[in-house]
Design a protein around this motif. Structure first.
Motif, PDB file in Angstrom:
ATOM      1  N   GLN A  38       0.818  -1.214   0.000  1.00 45.74           N
ATOM      2  CA  GLN A  38       0.000   0.000   0.000  1.00 45.74           C
ATOM      3  C   GLN A  38       0.853   1.266   0.000  1.00 45.74           C
ATOM      4  O   GLN A  38       0.533   2.252   0.666  1.00 45.74           O
ATOM      5  CB  GLN A  38      -0.968  -0.004   1.180  1.00 45.74           C
ATOM      6  N   GLY A  39       1.937   1.263  -0.730  1.00 43.98           N
ATOM      7  CA  GLY A  39       2.747   2.459  -0.916  1.00 43.98           C
ATOM      8  C   GLY A  39       3.598   2.866   0.270  1.00 43.98           C
ATOM      9  O   GLY A  39       4.161   3.954   0.286  1.00 43.98           O
ATOM     10  N   ARG A  40       3.691   2.025   1.274  1.00 43.88           N
ATOM     11  CA  ARG A  40       4.516   2.363   2.446  1.00 43.88           C
ATOM     12  C   ARG A  40       5.937   1.853   2.262  1.00 43.88           C
ATOM     13  O   ARG A  40       6.239   1.182   1.280  1.00 43.88           O
ATOM     14  CB  ARG A  40       3.897   1.749   3.700  1.00 43.88           C
ATOM     15  N   ALA A  41       6.781   2.162   3.236  1.00 43.54           N
ATOM     16  CA  ALA A  41       8.169   1.702   3.178  1.00 43.54           C
ATOM     17  C   ALA A  41       8.592   1.251   4.569  1.00 43.54           C
ATOM     18  O   ALA A  41       8.244   1.868   5.563  1.00 43.54           O
ATOM     19  CB  ALA A  41       9.068   2.814   2.686  1.00 43.54           C
ATOM     20  N   TYR A  42       9.334   0.164   4.593  1.00 40.43           N
ATOM     21  CA  TYR A  42       9.892  -0.324   5.846  1.00 40.43           C
ATOM     22  C   TYR A  42      11.332   0.144   5.940  1.00 40.43           C
ATOM     23  O   TYR A  42      12.080   0.076   4.964  1.00 40.43           O
ATOM     24  CB  TYR A  42       9.873  -1.858   5.901  1.00 40.43           C
ATOM     25  N   LYS A  43      11.734   0.575   7.160  1.00 41.72           N
ATOM     26  CA  LYS A  43      13.132   0.945   7.379  1.00 41.72           C
ATOM     27  C   LYS A  43      13.929  -0.318   7.648  1.00 41.72           C
ATOM     28  O   LYS A  43      13.518  -1.171   8.425  1.00 41.72           O
ATOM     29  CB  LYS A  43      13.269   1.885   8.577  1.00 41.72           C
ATOM     30  N   GLU A  44      15.056  -0.411   7.011  1.00 37.73           N
ATOM     31  CA  GLU A  44      15.930  -1.562   7.202  1.00 37.73           C
ATOM     32  C   GLU A  44      17.287  -1.033   7.650  1.00 37.73           C
ATOM     33  O   GLU A  44      17.893  -0.216   6.965  1.00 37.73           O
ATOM     34  CB  GLU A  44      16.082  -2.320   5.891  1.00 37.73           C
ATOM     35  N   ARG A  45      17.732  -1.471   8.806  1.00 39.29           N
ATOM     36  CA  ARG A  45      19.030  -1.030   9.331  1.00 39.29           C
ATOM     37  C   ARG A  45      20.032  -2.144   9.135  1.00 39.29           C
ATOM     38  O   ARG A  45      19.910  -3.209   9.728  1.00 39.29           O
ATOM     39  CB  ARG A  45      18.903  -0.668  10.810  1.00 39.29           C
ATOM     40  N   ARG A  46      21.017  -1.901   8.304  1.00 39.30           N
ATOM     41  CA  ARG A  46      22.032  -2.912   8.040  1.00 39.30           C
ATOM     42  C   ARG A  46      23.188  -2.706   9.008  1.00 39.30           C
ATOM     43  O   ARG A  46      23.711  -1.604   9.126  1.00 39.30           O
ATOM     44  CB  ARG A  46      22.510  -2.808   6.606  1.00 39.30           C
ATOM     45  N   HIS A  47      23.575  -3.757   9.657  1.00 41.20           N
ATOM     46  CA  HIS A  47      24.578  -3.664  10.716  1.00 41.20           C
ATOM     47  C   HIS A  47      25.952  -4.098  10.219  1.00 41.20           C
ATOM     48  O   HIS A  47      26.076  -5.035   9.443  1.00 41.20           O
ATOM     49  CB  HIS A  47      24.188  -4.552  11.905  1.00 41.20           C
ATOM     50  N   PHE A  48      26.951  -3.410  10.698  1.00 43.04           N
ATOM     51  CA  PHE A  48      28.319  -3.869  10.573  1.00 43.04           C
ATOM     52  C   PHE A  48      28.612  -4.735  11.794  1.00 43.04           C
ATOM     53  O   PHE A  48      27.835  -4.749  12.748  1.00 43.04           O
ATOM     54  CB  PHE A  48      29.306  -2.701  10.595  1.00 43.04           C
ATOM     55  N   CYS A  49      29.752  -5.421  11.774  1.00 41.25           N
ATOM     56  CA  CYS A  49      30.174  -6.146  12.963  1.00 41.25           C
ATOM     57  C   CYS A  49      31.690  -6.076  13.077  1.00 41.25           C
ATOM     58  O   CYS A  49      32.392  -5.915  12.087  1.00 41.25           O
ATOM     59  CB  CYS A  49      29.698  -7.594  12.949  1.00 41.25           C
ATOM     60  N   HIS A  50      32.169  -6.168  14.294  1.00 42.27           N
ATOM     61  CA  HIS A  50      33.600  -6.169  14.572  1.00 42.27           C
ATOM     62  C   HIS A  50      34.019  -7.587  14.919  1.00 42.27           C
ATOM     63  O   HIS A  50      33.541  -8.153  15.901  1.00 42.27           O
ATOM     64  CB  HIS A  50      33.931  -5.248  15.745  1.00 42.27           C
ATOM     65  N   VAL A  51      34.918  -8.145  14.136  1.00 40.66           N
ATOM     66  CA  VAL A  51      35.437  -9.492  14.388  1.00 40.66           C
ATOM     67  C   VAL A  51      36.789  -9.333  15.075  1.00 40.66           C
ATOM     68  O   VAL A  51      37.678  -8.678  14.553  1.00 40.66           O
ATOM     69  CB  VAL A  51      35.607 -10.291  13.080  1.00 40.66           C
ATOM     70  N   THR A  52      36.932  -9.900  16.262  1.00 37.47           N
ATOM     71  CA  THR A  52      38.184  -9.820  17.012  1.00 37.47           C
ATOM     72  C   THR A  52      38.756 -11.220  17.163  1.00 37.47           C
ATOM     73  O   THR A  52      38.090 -12.115  17.691  1.00 37.47           O
ATOM     74  CB  THR A  52      37.938  -9.210  18.404  1.00 37.47           C
ATOM     75  N   ILE A  53      39.985 -11.379  16.692  1.00 35.94           N
ATOM     76  CA  ILE A  53      40.659 -12.671  16.801  1.00 35.94           C
ATOM     77  C   ILE A  53      42.046 -12.421  17.373  1.00 35.94           C
ATOM     78  O   ILE A  53      42.831 -11.676  16.801  1.00 35.94           O
ATOM     79  CB  ILE A  53      40.748 -13.373  15.442  1.00 35.94           C
ATOM     80  N   LEU A  54      42.334 -13.018  18.522  1.00 35.17           N
ATOM     81  CA  LEU A  54      43.644 -12.895  19.161  1.00 35.17           C
ATOM     82  C   LEU A  54      44.409 -14.200  18.977  1.00 35.17           C
ATOM     83  O   LEU A  54      43.927 -15.270  19.355  1.00 35.17           O
ATOM     84  CB  LEU A  54      43.494 -12.600  20.647  1.00 35.17           C
ATOM     85  N   VAL A  55      45.583 -14.078  18.383  1.00 30.68           N
ATOM     86  CA  VAL A  55      46.432 -15.236  18.129  1.00 30.68           C
ATOM     87  C   VAL A  55      47.639 -15.144  19.049  1.00 30.68           C
ATOM     88  O   VAL A  55      48.214 -14.071  19.223  1.00 30.68           O
ATOM     89  CB  VAL A  55      46.877 -15.257  16.650  1.00 30.68           C
ATOM     90  N   SER A  56      48.024 -16.263  19.647  1.00 28.96           N
ATOM     91  CA  SER A  56      49.137 -16.260  20.587  1.00 28.96           C
ATOM     92  C   SER A  56      50.075 -17.425  20.289  1.00 28.96           C
ATOM     93  O   SER A  56      49.641 -18.479  19.826  1.00 28.96           O
ATOM     94  CB  SER A  56      48.607 -16.364  22.013  1.00 28.96           C
ATOM     95  N   SER A  57      51.348 -17.213  20.588  1.00 24.35           N
ATOM     96  CA  SER A  57      52.319 -18.299  20.448  1.00 24.35           C
ATOM     97  C   SER A  57      52.755 -18.817  21.810  1.00 24.35           C
ATOM     98  O   SER A  57      53.555 -19.736  21.894  1.00 24.35           O
ATOM     99  CB  SER A  57      53.549 -17.817  19.677  1.00 24.35           C
ATOM    100  N   ASP A  58      52.218 -18.222  22.885  1.00 25.27           N
ATOM    101  CA  ASP A  58      52.537 -18.676  24.243  1.00 25.27           C
ATOM    102  C   ASP A  58      51.935 -20.049  24.478  1.00 25.27           C
ATOM    103  O   ASP A  58      51.004 -20.465  23.802  1.00 25.27           O
ATOM    104  CB  ASP A  58      51.985 -17.700  25.288  1.00 25.27           C
ATOM    105  N   GLU A  59      52.462 -20.731  25.489  1.00 24.88           N
ATOM    106  CA  GLU A  59      51.923 -22.037  25.850  1.00 24.88           C
ATOM    107  C   GLU A  59      50.536 -21.875  26.447  1.00 24.88           C
ATOM    108  O   GLU A  59      50.262 -20.941  27.189  1.00 24.88           O
ATOM    109  CB  GLU A  59      52.840 -22.735  26.857  1.00 24.88           C
ATOM    110  N   LYS A  60      49.662 -22.802  26.126  1.00 27.95           N
ATOM    111  CA  LYS A  60      48.309 -22.776  26.686  1.00 27.95           C
ATOM    112  C   LYS A  60      48.363 -23.110  28.167  1.00 27.95           C
ATOM    113  O   LYS A  60      49.266 -23.790  28.629  1.00 27.95           O
ATOM    114  CB  LYS A  60      47.418 -23.811  26.011  1.00 27.95           C
ATOM    115  N   ASP A  61      47.344 -22.656  28.902  1.00 29.71           N
ATOM    116  CA  ASP A  61      47.227 -22.992  30.318  1.00 29.71           C
ATOM    117  C   ASP A  61      46.512 -24.334  30.432  1.00 29.71           C
ATOM    118  O   ASP A  61      45.292 -24.402  30.467  1.00 29.71           O
ATOM    119  CB  ASP A  61      46.458 -21.920  31.078  1.00 29.71           C
TER     120      ASP A  61
END
Length: 172
Positions: free
Chosen positions: A75-98
């Protein structure tokens, strides 16, 4: 799914995973490995890429600024669509695991809730219990005349407070 694993295991899991985000996360892991190698070369430290492991991997919600779109609706209306970004965090270590575990069992402390730390309503029953046990321990160790003096002092303070409140009500 990939936290705490060796980078080669993590890449294998992501390559054969049936998740939509697996391809993007795989690229991020490869980038993190390359960044770790580059940083090690700059610091004159030797790092074997096969010995790296994923210390942490998580995704946070990013901004939605300037990412709003309009979708046609009936009926001639419009829906708002919010497109999200995301932050991907990856920590890599060479230390020995606990991996310090005793007989395959890890000794974990009981967690304390935020309400209990702040001393809110959640902590009230525990506080009462602790106060009772502490009071019982002090009553046994102190002399009887000291405890009697404390009780009478508390009664006097309470009566003074009560009389002050009564006087204040009369004045009003």
């Amino acid at each position: 799914m990939i936290r705490g694993k060796n980078v080669n295991q993590a890449l294998a899991i992501l390559r054969y995973s049936n998740k939509r985000a697996a391809l993007g996360i795989e690229k991020c892991v490869k980038s993190a490995i390359a960044n770790a190698n580059e940083a090690a070369e700059k610091a004159n430290v030797s790092v074997d890429p096969d010995e790296l492991w994923l210390k942490a991997a998580y995704i946070d919600q990013g901004p939605t600024k300037n990412r709003r779109r309009m979708r046609p609706a009936p009926q001639g209306r419009a829906y708002k669509e919010r497109r999200h970004f995301c932050h991907v965090t990856i920590l890599v270590s060479s230390d020995e695991k606990d991996t310090a575990k005793t007989d395959g069992k890890s000794e974990a402390k009981p967690t304390i809730s935020k309400g209990a730390k702040r001393g809110g309503a959640a902590a009230a029953p525990r506080m009462k219990r602790n106060a009772k046990t502490e009071a019982a321990a002090t009553d046994v160790s102190e002399a009887p005349e000291k405890t009697a003096a404390k009780k009478t002092g508390a009664k006097k303070a309470a009566s003074k407070l009560g009389s002050a409140l009564r006087r204040k009500k009369k004045e009003e």
